[in-house]
Write a protein that holds these residues in place. Structure first.
Motif, PDB file in Angstrom:
ATOM      1  N   VAL A 324      17.595 -25.511  21.369  1.00  0.00           N
ATOM      2  CA  VAL A 324      18.633 -26.355  21.940  1.00  0.00           C
ATOM      3  C   VAL A 324      19.273 -25.710  23.171  1.00  0.00           C
ATOM      4  O   VAL A 324      19.712 -26.398  24.097  1.00  0.00           O
ATOM      5  CB  VAL A 324      19.689 -26.707  20.861  1.00  0.00           C
ATOM      6  N   ALA A 325      19.304 -24.362  23.232  1.00  0.00           N
ATOM      7  CA  ALA A 325      19.852 -23.680  24.411  1.00  0.00           C
ATOM      8  C   ALA A 325      19.005 -23.975  25.642  1.00  0.00           C
ATOM      9  O   ALA A 325      19.528 -24.223  26.732  1.00  0.00           O
ATOM     10  CB  ALA A 325      19.924 -22.172  24.155  1.00  0.00           C
ATOM     11  N   THR A 326      17.676 -23.953  25.481  1.00  0.00           N
ATOM     12  CA  THR A 326      16.789 -24.267  26.603  1.00  0.00           C
ATOM     13  C   THR A 326      16.962 -25.715  27.035  1.00  0.00           C
ATOM     14  O   THR A 326      16.989 -26.017  28.230  1.00  0.00           O
ATOM     15  CB  THR A 326      15.327 -24.000  26.202  1.00  0.00           C
ATOM     16  N   LYS A 327      17.081 -26.622  26.068  1.00  0.00           N
ATOM     17  CA  LYS A 327      17.298 -28.037  26.392  1.00  0.00           C
ATOM     18  C   LYS A 327      18.579 -28.217  27.208  1.00  0.00           C
ATOM     19  O   LYS A 327      18.629 -28.990  28.163  1.00  0.00           O
ATOM     20  CB  LYS A 327      17.394 -28.864  25.106  1.00  0.00           C
ATOM     21  N   ALA A 333      21.090 -26.861  34.711  1.00  0.00           N
ATOM     22  CA  ALA A 333      20.605 -26.000  35.805  1.00  0.00           C
ATOM     23  C   ALA A 333      19.088 -25.928  35.808  1.00  0.00           C
ATOM     24  O   ALA A 333      18.503 -24.849  35.824  1.00  0.00           O
ATOM     25  CB  ALA A 333      21.205 -24.604  35.683  1.00  0.00           C
ATOM     26  N   ALA A 334      18.429 -27.084  35.816  1.00  0.00           N
ATOM     27  CA  ALA A 334      16.967 -27.105  35.706  1.00  0.00           C
ATOM     28  C   ALA A 334      16.292 -26.387  36.860  1.00  0.00           C
ATOM     29  O   ALA A 334      15.367 -25.599  36.676  1.00  0.00           O
ATOM     30  CB  ALA A 334      16.478 -28.554  35.627  1.00  0.00           C
ATOM     31  N   LYS A 335      16.741 -26.646  38.070  1.00  0.00           N
ATOM     32  CA  LYS A 335      16.092 -26.045  39.239  1.00  0.00           C
ATOM     33  C   LYS A 335      16.401 -24.560  39.342  1.00  0.00           C
ATOM     34  O   LYS A 335      15.521 -23.737  39.602  1.00  0.00           O
ATOM     35  CB  LYS A 335      16.540 -26.765  40.511  1.00  0.00           C
ATOM     36  N   LYS A 336      17.645 -24.204  39.114  1.00  0.00           N
ATOM     37  CA  LYS A 336      18.075 -22.825  39.290  1.00  0.00           C
ATOM     38  C   LYS A 336      17.351 -21.886  38.333  1.00  0.00           C
ATOM     39  O   LYS A 336      17.003 -20.755  38.682  1.00  0.00           O
ATOM     40  CB  LYS A 336      19.588 -22.739  39.070  1.00  0.00           C
ATOM     41  N   TYR A 337      17.108 -22.352  37.098  1.00  0.00           N
ATOM     42  CA  TYR A 337      16.515 -21.483  36.093  1.00  0.00           C
ATOM     43  C   TYR A 337      15.148 -21.997  35.642  1.00  0.00           C
ATOM     44  O   TYR A 337      14.765 -21.860  34.485  1.00  0.00           O
ATOM     45  CB  TYR A 337      17.458 -21.338  34.897  1.00  0.00           C
ATOM     46  N   LYS A 338      14.418 -22.562  36.579  1.00  0.00           N
ATOM     47  CA  LYS A 338      13.104 -23.129  36.258  1.00  0.00           C
ATOM     48  C   LYS A 338      12.191 -22.087  35.629  1.00  0.00           C
ATOM     49  O   LYS A 338      11.500 -22.356  34.642  1.00  0.00           O
ATOM     50  CB  LYS A 338      12.455 -23.698  37.523  1.00  0.00           C
ATOM     51  N   LEU A 340      12.878 -19.339  33.961  1.00  0.00           N
ATOM     52  CA  LEU A 340      13.287 -18.997  32.605  1.00  0.00           C
ATOM     53  C   LEU A 340      12.928 -20.114  31.628  1.00  0.00           C
ATOM     54  O   LEU A 340      12.464 -19.863  30.518  1.00  0.00           O
ATOM     55  CB  LEU A 340      14.790 -18.736  32.546  1.00  0.00           C
ATOM     56  N   ILE A 341      13.162 -21.354  32.040  1.00  0.00           N
ATOM     57  CA  ILE A 341      12.903 -22.498  31.170  1.00  0.00           C
ATOM     58  C   ILE A 341      11.415 -22.629  30.880  1.00  0.00           C
ATOM     59  O   ILE A 341      11.007 -22.940  29.762  1.00  0.00           O
ATOM     60  CB  ILE A 341      13.468 -23.786  31.812  1.00  0.00           C
ATOM     61  N   ASP A 342      10.577 -22.368  31.887  1.00  0.00           N
ATOM     62  CA  ASP A 342       9.132 -22.519  31.722  1.00  0.00           C
ATOM     63  C   ASP A 342       8.509 -21.366  30.949  1.00  0.00           C
ATOM     64  O   ASP A 342       7.433 -21.508  30.376  1.00  0.00           O
ATOM     65  CB  ASP A 342       8.447 -22.617  33.086  1.00  0.00           C
ATOM     66  N   ASN A 343       9.158 -20.207  30.935  1.00  0.00           N
ATOM     67  CA  ASN A 343       8.565 -19.011  30.345  1.00  0.00           C
ATOM     68  C   ASN A 343       9.135 -18.772  28.956  1.00  0.00           C
ATOM     69  O   ASN A 343      10.318 -18.519  28.792  1.00  0.00           O
ATOM     70  CB  ASN A 343       8.844 -17.794  31.250  1.00  0.00           C
ATOM     71  N   GLU A 344       8.309 -18.847  27.946  1.00  0.00           N
ATOM     72  CA  GLU A 344       8.775 -18.740  26.560  1.00  0.00           C
ATOM     73  C   GLU A 344       9.111 -17.304  26.161  1.00  0.00           C
ATOM     74  O   GLU A 344       9.634 -17.069  25.081  1.00  0.00           O
ATOM     75  CB  GLU A 344       7.713 -19.311  25.619  1.00  0.00           C
ATOM     76  N   ARG A 347      13.630 -14.957  26.033  1.00  0.00           N
ATOM     77  CA  ARG A 347      14.716 -15.429  25.187  1.00  0.00           C
ATOM     78  C   ARG A 347      16.048 -14.776  25.529  1.00  0.00           C
ATOM     79  O   ARG A 347      17.089 -15.442  25.573  1.00  0.00           O
ATOM     80  CB  ARG A 347      14.354 -15.159  23.723  1.00  0.00           C
ATOM     81  N   ASP A 348      16.040 -13.461  25.764  1.00  0.00           N
ATOM     82  CA  ASP A 348      17.292 -12.766  26.095  1.00  0.00           C
ATOM     83  C   ASP A 348      17.915 -13.343  27.350  1.00  0.00           C
ATOM     84  O   ASP A 348      19.130 -13.579  27.416  1.00  0.00           O
ATOM     85  CB  ASP A 348      17.033 -11.268  26.285  1.00  0.00           C
ATOM     86  N   GLU A 349      17.085 -13.577  28.380  1.00  0.00           N
ATOM     87  CA  GLU A 349      17.618 -14.123  29.627  1.00  0.00           C
ATOM     88  C   GLU A 349      18.156 -15.535  29.421  1.00  0.00           C
ATOM     89  O   GLU A 349      19.208 -15.891  29.960  1.00  0.00           O
ATOM     90  CB  GLU A 349      16.529 -14.140  30.714  1.00  0.00           C
ATOM     91  N   ILE A 350      17.422 -16.346  28.642  1.00  0.00           N
ATOM     92  CA  ILE A 350      17.874 -17.713  28.355  1.00  0.00           C
ATOM     93  C   ILE A 350      19.260 -17.686  27.719  1.00  0.00           C
ATOM     94  O   ILE A 350      20.175 -18.413  28.121  1.00  0.00           O
ATOM     95  CB  ILE A 350      16.881 -18.437  27.422  1.00  0.00           C
ATOM     96  N   MET A 351      19.450 -16.834  26.711  1.00  0.00           N
ATOM     97  CA  MET A 351      20.724 -16.805  26.001  1.00  0.00           C
ATOM     98  C   MET A 351      21.842 -16.239  26.868  1.00  0.00           C
ATOM     99  O   MET A 351      22.991 -16.678  26.762  1.00  0.00           O
ATOM    100  CB  MET A 351      20.589 -15.994  24.711  1.00  0.00           C
ATOM    101  N   ASN A 352      21.525 -15.279  27.739  1.00  0.00           N
ATOM    102  CA  ASN A 352      22.556 -14.753  28.636  1.00  0.00           C
ATOM    103  C   ASN A 352      23.052 -15.835  29.582  1.00  0.00           C
ATOM    104  O   ASN A 352      24.258 -15.973  29.824  1.00  0.00           O
ATOM    105  CB  ASN A 352      22.004 -13.566  29.433  1.00  0.00           C
ATOM    106  N   VAL A 353      22.119 -16.614  30.133  1.00  0.00           N
ATOM    107  CA  VAL A 353      22.506 -17.707  31.035  1.00  0.00           C
ATOM    108  C   VAL A 353      23.255 -18.785  30.259  1.00  0.00           C
ATOM    109  O   VAL A 353      24.279 -19.312  30.712  1.00  0.00           O
ATOM    110  CB  VAL A 353      21.263 -18.302  31.729  1.00  0.00           C
ATOM    111  N   TYR A 354      22.740 -19.115  29.067  1.00  0.00           N
ATOM    112  CA  TYR A 354      23.394 -20.121  28.223  1.00  0.00           C
ATOM    113  C   TYR A 354      24.853 -19.746  27.936  1.00  0.00           C
ATOM    114  O   TYR A 354      25.759 -20.578  28.052  1.00  0.00           O
ATOM    115  CB  TYR A 354      22.599 -20.256  26.928  1.00  0.00           C
TER     116      TYR A 354
END
Length: 785
Positions: A324-327, A333-338, A340-344, A347-354
């Motif tokens: 749900v964090a990626t969603k 911020a789809a463009k800014k963090y494209k 991170l979103i595309d790369n599974e 996870r640490d980076e996704i949660m830091n941005v989230y």
């Protein structure tokens, strides 16, 4: 008109931190001239809005330990990212010389020591790993201490108490020019003064600056007040070239190799000019720039949710809450963090941005349960600091208010530099007693007014000492003089033109925002009971706004006037609110907001949503053709749901069947199923095919029960899982879950687990033991029993 620059980074410590946190710091005005630029007028300084391409060198490629970056940076040099300059910091970079504990006992720890700009320390603290090693508790404590040092230095800079002088460095020892005594100061325990530089310290290096001796002493004094060892801390200070620096927001990953280009160590900047063909590096970057797909933003938008209301559903352990964090980031911020979103694997980076967007109030999270109510979700009566029950917004209405503010066209724009202004709180009259005479006078006359300080003219008082002398002239025995003096000093001397004032309504609301545009004025014949004024431009006045849109985990104090600490101000939220970009049709769409509702099916939907169940429909949102609004029961305010609100729910199908879910909710949400995915699991853990094992379990559960009660793959996803881990997972997680599914029907549980062994047989998960009742109750029991 915006310009384009290339920044060449070849120091792995700063590069990794900046890229992982999507914020790049770089000295300003150091661009080297190409042959074309030498002949045709030189280069310009970077400014806000300029484009930046980031190029990594051989040191970054060879020494990078971060898994994701090392897999992407496969050649040197490489153009890795594109960004935009978002801020100009008008003083030299002050850095902190940081060595992670993992390297301190090595032969040459300085090889893994890097200068971290003080502004970036909070980003460093958010990381769990850095330079390929885990950050220890000791590292985090040192970073926290360094952040306190930064706050002290930042306060002194704001108060104009820091002066910079030219400095020189050798073996991490700094020598600062001391113009007052025509000598040099060494940054050591005693700030030792020497008459001339040692022979091996160059006096002809690129321009670098550090705080001078008196400034360092002020830093040490404030550290002492906070029980910090200022003498040791200032010896950790460092600096880079230049008199100013820029903050770059990274917006696009590129990772494109550059050919036959050599990069020098240290700081290197180039301006990319369209007509300049004299430099091969600039030519290559220009070609890459021209190849960027102009429809990339459209492609990313197509990837985003095509609905405003979405529910992720499935059995436990299938990754609903995990994803749900990626969603949410795909929305905000789809463009800014494209990347991170595309790369599974990030996870640490996704949660830091989230977490950053949660702190900015752009993403909100709540969990439904049986006690969760309309008062928690929309609004209810809550006791305030005076014991009165007042209407208080819940999590959904708070998010809606934030979303509406980004679309509010009654708010005037003000593109301020957060580092060059201060934020103040003022009260105008007594809003608690509905006495709005002062407030309305100020609004109508474009001023703010202060009622403290008596009928005295403080126009010639330049500091608090002179204010105090003036005030005590008429009443030297006044015991209540302290706040009168402080209030006037803050109003007259602390407030500067360009500063922002937040006008309070109680401790939880802001009812107006002002920009200071005039100096202090005294009016002895004022139409109201206040005599002290400042001219302002009203940026907003109207419906009160929740203070959570402006402050970070704070409410307002009852003091009539004071200056906010920078750490308490949500500057990003205020900048977004006042930015002129939101009114420019050429800019990006309105900022989107996301509410995540975990376990949405566990709440009483009609009780929680109430009348809002209709308002969340996409065609009933504010500004749509079929817009619906209503009067809220407690605050009596008209309310509708903004178009830029997205709702994402998660639902555990094992907790309550989807078939039994509230029909009203089913009609208004789209559903995405998350099923167990055994293919994500390993095929051989000490002889066990975990993937096939989970498939077999779920086939049996589906046959004996249904597909809503399967076992999710996440139960078995653990780093470096062992056979012992598998046994523990089954014993403490899976088998208790099966007990719940089958209501302690051990025969069915035995069928799912492939049978049961005799007592002591370790070949099965379950063991059977035969019990003879006559051995327990005796032979007197009847045969039928």
């Amino acid at each position: 008109m915006s310009n384009t620059f290339a920044f060449f980074s070849n120091t792995v410590g700063e590069y990794e931190l900046f890229i992982r946190q999507n914020t790049f710091y770089w000295p300003r005005g150091l661009a080297k001239k190409t042959k074309y630029q030498q002949k045709n007028g030189g280069v310009e300084q970077e400014k806000i809005g300029d484009t930046v391409y980031i190029v990594s060198g051989s040191q970054v490629k060879d020494k990078m330990k971060d898994t994701f970056l090392s897999s992407k940076i496969t050649s040197s040099p490489m153009l890795t990212h594109k960004g935009n300059i978002t801020k100009i910091i008008e003083h030299p970079i002050i850095g902190y010389y940081f060595t992670p504990e993992a390297f301190k006992n090595r032969k040459n720890p300085n090889r893994n020591s890097y200068v971290i700009p003080l502004e970036a320390l909070s980003n460093l603290k958010e990381l769990n790993t850095y330079l390929g090693e885990s950050l220890t508790n000791g590292d985090k404590e040192e970073i926290s201490l360094a952040i306190k040092l930064y706050n002290i230095i930042d306060e002194l800079i704001v108060e104009n108490e820091i002066e910079f002088e030219r400095c020189y460095e050798k073996d991490h020892v700094w020598y600062i020019e001391n113009k007052e005594r025509n000598n040099f100061v060494i940054i050591d325990d005693h700030l030792t003064e020497i008459n001339q530089l040692p022979f091996n310290v160059s006096g002809h290096r690129n321009y670098k600056s550090m705080p001078n001796k008196s400034s360092l002493e002020k830093i040490i004094d404030r550290c002492t007040v906070q029980n910090m060892d200022g003498h040791s801390l200032i010896q950790k200070l460092h600096t880079w070239q230049g008199k100013e620096y820029v903050e770059v927001e990274i917006i696009d990953p590129i990772f494109c190799p550059l050919e036959d280009v050599r990069l020098n160590e240290g700081i290197s900047t180039r301006q990319i000019i369209k007509e300049d063909e004299s430099d091969d590096l600039i030519n290559q970057i220009r070609r890459i720039d021209s190849q960027n797909d102009p429809n990339e933003a459209i492609k990313i938008e197509e990837k985003r949710m095509d609905t405003k209301n979405l529910i992720l559903y499935g059995p436990p352990g299938t990754g609903k809450t995990y994803n749900v964090a990626t969603k949410a980031l795909e929305i905000v911020a789809a463009k800014k963090y494209k990347e991170l979103i595309d790369n599974e694997a990030t996870r640490d980076e996704i949660m830091n941005v989230y977490k950053k967007y949660v702190e900015k109030k752009q993403i909100a999270f709540c969990t439904f349960h049986q006690s969760f109510s309309y008062e928690d979700f929309v609004e209810g009566l809550r006791s305030d600091e005076e014991g009165k029950f007042v209407p208080t917004p819940g999590v959904f209405r708070t998010l809606c208010e934030a979303a509406e503010l980004t679309e509010d066209h009654t708010i005037s724009s003000y593109d301020f530099d957060v580092n060059s202004i201060d934020f103040h709180k003022m009260s105008l009259g007594n809003s608690q007693d509905n006495d709005d005479e002062i407030y309305e006078y100020c609004i109508n006359n474009n001023v703010v007014a202060l009622g403290w300080g008596r009928e005295l003219d403080y126009s010639n008082c330049k500091d608090r000492k002179e204010v105090k002398e003036k005030f005590l002239e008429i009443d030297p025995e006044n015991k209540d003089s302290i706040f009168n003096i402080d209030a006037i000093n803050r109003f007259k001397n602390w407030m500067q033109i360009g500063d922002i004032i937040l006008i309070s309504q109680g401790n939880h609301k802001i009812r107006a925002i002002a920009k200071v545009i005039g100096e202090y004025m005294y009016n002895p014949d004022s139409e109201v009971s206040y005599n002290h004024f400042r001219k302002v431009e009203w940026l907003y006045h109207g419906e009160p706004i929740g203070v959570e849109q402006f402050l970070i985990n704070k409410v307002l104090s009852q003091q009539a006037i004071y200056k906010f600490l920078r750490t308490d101000i949500n500057t990003e939220s205020i900048q977004a609110l006042l930015s002129s970009n939101k009114k420019d049709p050429q800019q990006e769409n309105t900022k989107d907001f996301v509410l995540i509702i975990d376990e949405i099916n566990r709440g009483n939907i009609s009780k929680i949503f109430g009348e809002l169940i209709t308002l969340i429909e996409e065609d009933k949102r504010k500004g749509t053709l079929n817009e619906v609004s209503l009067i809220l029961p407690y605050s009596k305010k008209r309310f509708s749901v903004p178009k830029n609100i997205y709702i994402i729910g998660t639902m555990n199908t094992a907790d309550r069947s989807i078939a039994l879910m509230d029909t009203a909710l089913r009609r208004r949400f789209q559903f995405i199923e998350y099923a167990p995915d055994p293919e994500l699991l390993p095929n051989d853990i000490e002889g066990v095919d975990v993937s096939q094992f989970l498939k077999a379990l779920n086939e049996r559960i589906k046959f004996l029960y249904d597909k809503d009660h399967l076992i999710g793959h996440a139960y078995f996803m653990k780093p470096n899982v062992t056979f012992k881990d598998l046994v523990s997972i089954m014993k403490y997680k899976v088998i208790p879950l099966l007990q719940e599914y089958f209501y302690e029907d051990w025969e069915k549980i035995e069928m799912v687990l492939g049978g049961a062994g005799k007592s002591g047989d370790s070949s099965f998960f379950l063991n059977k033991t035969e019990v003879n009742p006559t051995l327990i109750f005796g032979s007197s029991l009847g045969r039928e029993f």
